[in-house]
Design a protein around this motif. Structure first.
Motif, PDB file in Angstrom:
ATOM      1  N   SER A 271      47.599   5.439  20.866  1.00 42.40           N
ATOM      2  CA  SER A 271      48.775   5.850  21.645  1.00 42.40           C
ATOM      3  C   SER A 271      49.884   4.834  21.376  1.00 42.40           C
ATOM      4  CB  SER A 271      48.473   5.812  23.133  1.00 42.40           C
ATOM      5  OG  SER A 271      47.488   6.761  23.447  1.00 42.40           O
ATOM      6  N   SER A 272      51.114   5.217  21.547  1.00 41.49           N
ATOM      7  CA  SER A 272      51.677   6.427  22.043  1.00 41.49           C
ATOM      8  C   SER A 272      52.326   7.178  20.884  1.00 41.49           C
ATOM      9  CB  SER A 272      52.707   6.063  23.111  1.00 41.49           C
ATOM     10  OG  SER A 272      53.390   7.194  23.558  1.00 41.49           O
ATOM     11  N   PRO A 273      52.463   8.496  20.849  1.00 36.37           N
ATOM     12  CA  PRO A 273      52.028   9.409  21.900  1.00 36.37           C
ATOM     13  C   PRO A 273      50.500   9.469  21.982  1.00 36.37           C
ATOM     14  CG  PRO A 273      53.489  10.494  20.303  1.00 36.37           C
ATOM     15  CD  PRO A 273      53.090   9.201  19.713  1.00 36.37           C
ATOM     16  N   ILE A 274      50.004   9.775  23.149  1.00 33.10           N
ATOM     17  CA  ILE A 274      48.557   9.867  23.284  1.00 33.10           C
ATOM     18  C   ILE A 274      48.039  11.061  22.501  1.00 33.10           C
ATOM     19  CG2 ILE A 274      48.630  11.169  25.458  1.00 33.10           C
ATOM     20  CD1 ILE A 274      46.061   9.530  26.258  1.00 33.10           C
ATOM     21  N   ASN A 275      46.896  10.848  21.878  1.00 32.81           N
ATOM     22  CA  ASN A 275      46.300  11.829  20.980  1.00 32.81           C
ATOM     23  C   ASN A 275      44.828  11.466  20.913  1.00 32.81           C
ATOM     24  OD1 ASN A 275      45.242  12.354  18.096  1.00 32.81           O
ATOM     25  ND2 ASN A 275      47.154  13.501  18.070  1.00 32.81           N
ATOM     26  N   ILE A 276      43.967  12.445  20.723  1.00 30.32           N
ATOM     27  CA  ILE A 276      42.537  12.089  20.689  1.00 30.32           C
ATOM     28  C   ILE A 276      41.934  12.273  19.309  1.00 30.32           C
ATOM     29  CG2 ILE A 276      42.064  12.538  23.142  1.00 30.32           C
ATOM     30  CD1 ILE A 276      40.971  15.323  22.232  1.00 30.32           C
ATOM     31  N   HIS A 277      42.760  12.688  18.340  1.00 30.43           N
ATOM     32  CA  HIS A 277      42.205  13.048  17.029  1.00 30.43           C
ATOM     33  C   HIS A 277      42.312  11.917  16.015  1.00 30.43           C
ATOM     34  CE1 HIS A 277      41.197  17.114  18.212  1.00 30.43           C
ATOM     35  NE2 HIS A 277      42.274  17.070  18.973  1.00 30.43           N
ATOM     36  N   CYS A 278      41.811  12.215  14.832  1.00 24.86           N
ATOM     37  CA  CYS A 278      41.584  11.138  13.867  1.00 24.86           C
ATOM     38  C   CYS A 278      42.831  10.634  13.158  1.00 24.86           C
ATOM     39  CB  CYS A 278      40.602  11.639  12.807  1.00 24.86           C
ATOM     40  SG  CYS A 278      40.405  10.459  11.453  1.00 24.86           S
ATOM     41  N   ASP A 279      43.051   9.368  13.160  1.00 29.70           N
ATOM     42  CA  ASP A 279      43.651   8.656  12.032  1.00 29.70           C
ATOM     43  C   ASP A 279      43.056   7.260  12.063  1.00 29.70           C
ATOM     44  OD1 ASP A 279      45.368   6.931  13.579  1.00 29.70           O
ATOM     45  OD2 ASP A 279      46.998   8.399  13.524  1.00 29.70           O
ATOM     46  N   HIS A 280      43.497   6.408  11.174  1.00 34.58           N
ATOM     47  CA  HIS A 280      42.823   5.114  11.043  1.00 34.58           C
ATOM     48  C   HIS A 280      43.596   3.973  11.700  1.00 34.58           C
ATOM     49  CE1 HIS A 280      40.603   6.908   7.296  1.00 34.58           C
ATOM     50  NE2 HIS A 280      40.090   7.312   8.431  1.00 34.58           N
ATOM     51  N   SER A 281      44.575   4.334  12.545  1.00 28.50           N
ATOM     52  CA  SER A 281      45.418   3.274  13.114  1.00 28.50           C
ATOM     53  C   SER A 281      44.632   2.314  14.001  1.00 28.50           C
ATOM     54  CB  SER A 281      46.577   3.892  13.912  1.00 28.50           C
ATOM     55  OG  SER A 281      46.098   4.801  14.879  1.00 28.50           O
ATOM     56  N   ASP A 282      43.541   2.780  14.608  1.00 27.39           N
ATOM     57  CA  ASP A 282      42.790   1.881  15.507  1.00 27.39           C
ATOM     58  C   ASP A 282      42.045   0.787  14.758  1.00 27.39           C
ATOM     59  OD1 ASP A 282      41.009   3.781  14.481  1.00 27.39           O
ATOM     60  OD2 ASP A 282      40.106   4.287  16.418  1.00 27.39           O
ATOM     61  N   SER A 283      41.228   1.188  13.776  1.00 27.10           N
ATOM     62  CA  SER A 283      40.470   0.137  13.079  1.00 27.10           C
ATOM     63  C   SER A 283      41.390  -0.721  12.218  1.00 27.10           C
ATOM     64  CB  SER A 283      39.345   0.718  12.237  1.00 27.10           C
ATOM     65  OG  SER A 283      39.772   1.821  11.510  1.00 27.10           O
ATOM     66  N   LEU A 284      42.440  -0.082  11.654  1.00 28.37           N
ATOM     67  CA  LEU A 284      43.317  -0.871  10.776  1.00 28.37           C
ATOM     68  C   LEU A 284      44.150  -1.875  11.569  1.00 28.37           C
ATOM     69  CD1 LEU A 284      44.264   1.829   8.138  1.00 28.37           C
ATOM     70  CD2 LEU A 284      42.561   0.012   7.999  1.00 28.37           C
TER      71      LEU A 284
END
Lengths: 306, 390
Positions: free
Chosen positions: B110-123
């Motif tokens: 987030s943001s915008p909040i979304n529940i689907h895949c991309d790699h922004s969290d681990s990266l």
């Protein structure tokens, strides 16, 4: 009842040579708590004065296993240690009985660590959580916390020309903890060492989570001469600013009842953090502080009578 | 045993067979199922794990740290905001050299909040001292989760194993499970060199480490990361020799004679391989490189793979928000600096927030890369692919 002779024979687990200020209450707390423990203990500390003064690499004051990971999470970290102990004991990899003690200051307990503490209590981890409560963020240089009392001057609740120190009363964390129905909860202070030792022993024997809120003066933040540390804790109890009580099996009990309840000025006047209150033309802040102390003391007595 | 499993189910099965001493976790879409399945294994007595249903991800990882420091084998699972809330503790886990394994289901931050895949969290966590292994399908997620335990305990660094949210985590595929007793047998027991529970030999962990020591300790951690790749390779080979499934550090697909290629991570590996096959049928010499082990970055192997082609399309499922494009693009530009062979690079930022990437779209990428090869130059280095207004 512990005797001084007995405690003196117990090996020290919190050693001298650390870098706390003269007259530091927190380190007396650590020493008394560990002397009271009759089991091997694993200790965790939240970021704060106690952590900083006792573990500057390569020196450690802890002659017992110790972990510090971050500020807001000593309850969660120690919950993990206790979980590992349970798992490894069940698998037969550990046979020794031991206990787990978390130390956090009031900032790390009342404020940023409240959620982790609540989680530890609710999940019933058998950890004794000690809050060494010096009523402000002392490690970062005396900032207000939700444990800072009404009227106190700190660097973020300064006594100014318009605002006379902190405007809000203290959060009553001990009652918040009791609302979790822990196995044991208490308030203690270092000036009543025997009361403190007894409470630590009860807490370590209680089958479930336990919590002791230990009033722990900071001579730097409270601005008083270092030799007064113990005397100030006695005044805190005698004025009912810091009632000594315990909560066990659904019952409240006052463990040290002051012979005569002194006015809070007796406690306030020794400390620079309250000096501005006495200079005010209008003495309402002190009166309000007194009525808050009275109200909580009366409520506590009622709860003990129930 | 051959079964049909989603990525989440496959990772949970791996955790059941690993039977860690402690699992501390908190629910978050799309990783919740891993925790749910594991909780049911605990409830049904299928594991002997001490399960800590923490009150936040921050506390979950904090409990993992306490447990791992006490000598336990420890696992957790999370996604996106959960990993972001763990951010502080990620560095503490690796700095303390604790071999925690985290199943990460990649989801857009987030943001915008979304529940689907991309790699922004681990990266966003790439510099936290955790190994990061991106998997392509449920089978790989399952196998890698098991391998991660061994890798972590040998290197003494924590490992994140990732699947693409929903695409892998909720996509059901054929998975070959190892026999229950074979997994603990292959892993052996965790042997921690020092533990908090050795009360006769007390240790102090998490000391205040100032100007005169911090740098040396950090340098040791960096060295551990520098030495991690051969360990991963050794464990992967041992796993292959034992169970018959071999994994590479960098996955190369039809790269032998490829003239252009795409570089991807995660489930796009699978989609991309189909696109490669289709292009090959049309007589186009294209290939695919998949970065499986992302941290430590496999410099030599990656160079060897990507310098085989004249044009490389680097497909990043996240942007660095730095004006410099995606993470893989930056890593590859960096390693190519000293290289004599340097393919032309084009960065395709795609699939943010779960925007689908189709086989056809990857075929179009290949067409564009082949055009670049003909022209001999790239006009626009960074493009946002599959987004309105481009």
């Amino acid at each position: 009842m512990a005797t001084l002779k007995e405690l003196a024979q117990q090996g020290e687990k919190f050693l001298s040579g650390h870098r706390a200020c003269a007259g530091c209450g927190a380190t007396i707390v650590a020493r008394q708590v560990l002397l009271a423990a009759r089991y091997p203990v694993v200790v965790g500390a939240a970021t704060g004065c106690l952590e900083v003064v006792s573990t500057i690499f390569p020196y450690s004051a802890w002659k017992t296993p110790y972990i510090h990971s971050a500020f807001e999470n000593v309850a969660a970290t120690m919950a993990g240690v206790e979980a590992a102990y349970n798992a490894l004991k069940r698998k037969g990899k550990i046979t020794k009985e031991m206990r787990f003690i978390a130390f956090g200051g009031d900032g790390g307990t009342y404020d940023i660590g409240l959620q982790a503490l609540s989680g530890m209590l609710e999940r019933r981890h058998r950890v004794l959580y000690i809050c060494y409560n010096n009523e402000a963020y002392m490690n970062t240089g005396i900032q207000r916390s939700s444990a800072t009392p009404y009227g106190a001057h700190t660097t973020t609740s300064p006594a100014g020309t318009v605002i006379p120190g902190k405007l809000q009363p203290r959060k009553n964390l001990t009652e918040i903890v009791i609302a979790h129905e822990p196995a044991y909860a208490a308030q203690a202070t270092i000036g009543y060492w025997n009361d403190l030792v007894t409470k630590v022993r009860k807490a370590l024997d209680a089958e479930g989570p336990s919590f002791i809120n230990i009033f722990s003066p900071c001579r730097l933040g409270w601005a008083y001469p270092p030799e007064k540390t113990v005397a100030i804790t006695r005044l805190a109890v005698e004025t009912c600013i810091w009632p000594l009580y315990e909560y066990e099996k659904g019952k409240y009990r006052i463990t040290v009842k002051p012979k005569e309840k002194k006015p809070i000025e007796e406690f306030l006047k020794f400390q620079g953090r309250f000096a501005h209150l006495f200079k005010l033309k209008d003495q309402t802040p002190i009166k309000e502080f007194q009525s808050e102390v009275d109200r909580i003391w009366e409520r506590l007595q009622k709860r003990c009578a129930e | 045993m051959i079964v049909a499993r989603t990525g989440n189910e496959a990772m949970a099965e791996a955790m059941r067979q690993i039977n860690p001493d402690v699992v501390a976790a908190y629910p978050i879409t799309p990783a919740t199922e891993i925790v749910q399945h594991f909780a049911s294994y605990v409830a049904d007595g299928l594991v002997t794990t001490e399960y800590v249903p923490a009150e936040s991800e921050h506390s979950a990882l904090s409990a993992c740290i306490g447990a791992a420091a006490a000598g336990a084998r420890v696992m957790t699972a999370t996604a996106a905001q959960g990993l972001a809330l763990m951010h502080e503790m990620l560095f503490i886990a690796s700095g303390m050299r604790l071999p925690i394994v985290l199943c990460l289901v990649n989801r857009a931050l987030s943001s915008p909040i979304n529940i689907h895949c991309d790699h922004s969290d681990s990266l966003a966590s790439r510099d936290s001292g955790w190994l990061q292994i991106f998997t392509e399908n449920p089978q790989e997620a399952y196998d890698t989760t098991i391998m991660a335990v061994k890798i972590a305990e040998e290197i003494l660094l924590p490992v994140m194993v990732t699947t693409d949210g929903f695409i892998i985590s909720h996509g059901m595929e054929r998975v070959e499970l190892i026999d229950d007793d074979k997994v603990p047998e292959w892993l052996g027991e965790r042997k921690a060199p020092y533990t908090l529970l050795d009360v006769d030999n007390p240790i102090t962990i998490g000391m205040l480490d100032l100007q005169d020591y911090y740098f040396e300790h950090k340098r040791q951690e960096i060295e551990a990361m520098n030495n991690a790749l051969p360990v991963i390779e050794k464990v992967q080979k041992d796993f292959g020799d034992t169970f018959g499934r071999y994994y590479p550090i960098v996955d190369e697909y039809r790269m032998e004679d490829a003239e252009v290629a795409v570089l991807v991570m995660g489930s796009t590996g699978g989609t991309g391989k189909v696109a490669v096959d289709r292009m090959r049928k049309k007589g186009k010499k294209v290939g695919l490189v998949r970065c499986r082990v992302y941290r430590p970055f496999p410099r030599e192997r990656m160079l060897k793979a990507i310098t085989k082609v004249k044009v490389l399309g680097i497909m990043d499922r996240a942007d660095t928000l730095s004006t410099l494009g995606g993470h893989l693009y930056n890593d590859c530009r960096s390693i190519l600096y000293e290289s004599e062979a340097r393919p032309l690079l084009k960065n395709y930022i795609y699939g943010l927030g779960g925007r689908d990437i189709s086989i056809e779209e990857i075929e179009t990428v290949f067409e564009q890369l082949l055009e670049i090869k003909e022209r001999g130059r790239v006009d626009k280095e960074i493009v946002y692919y599959g987004v309105r207004g481009e």
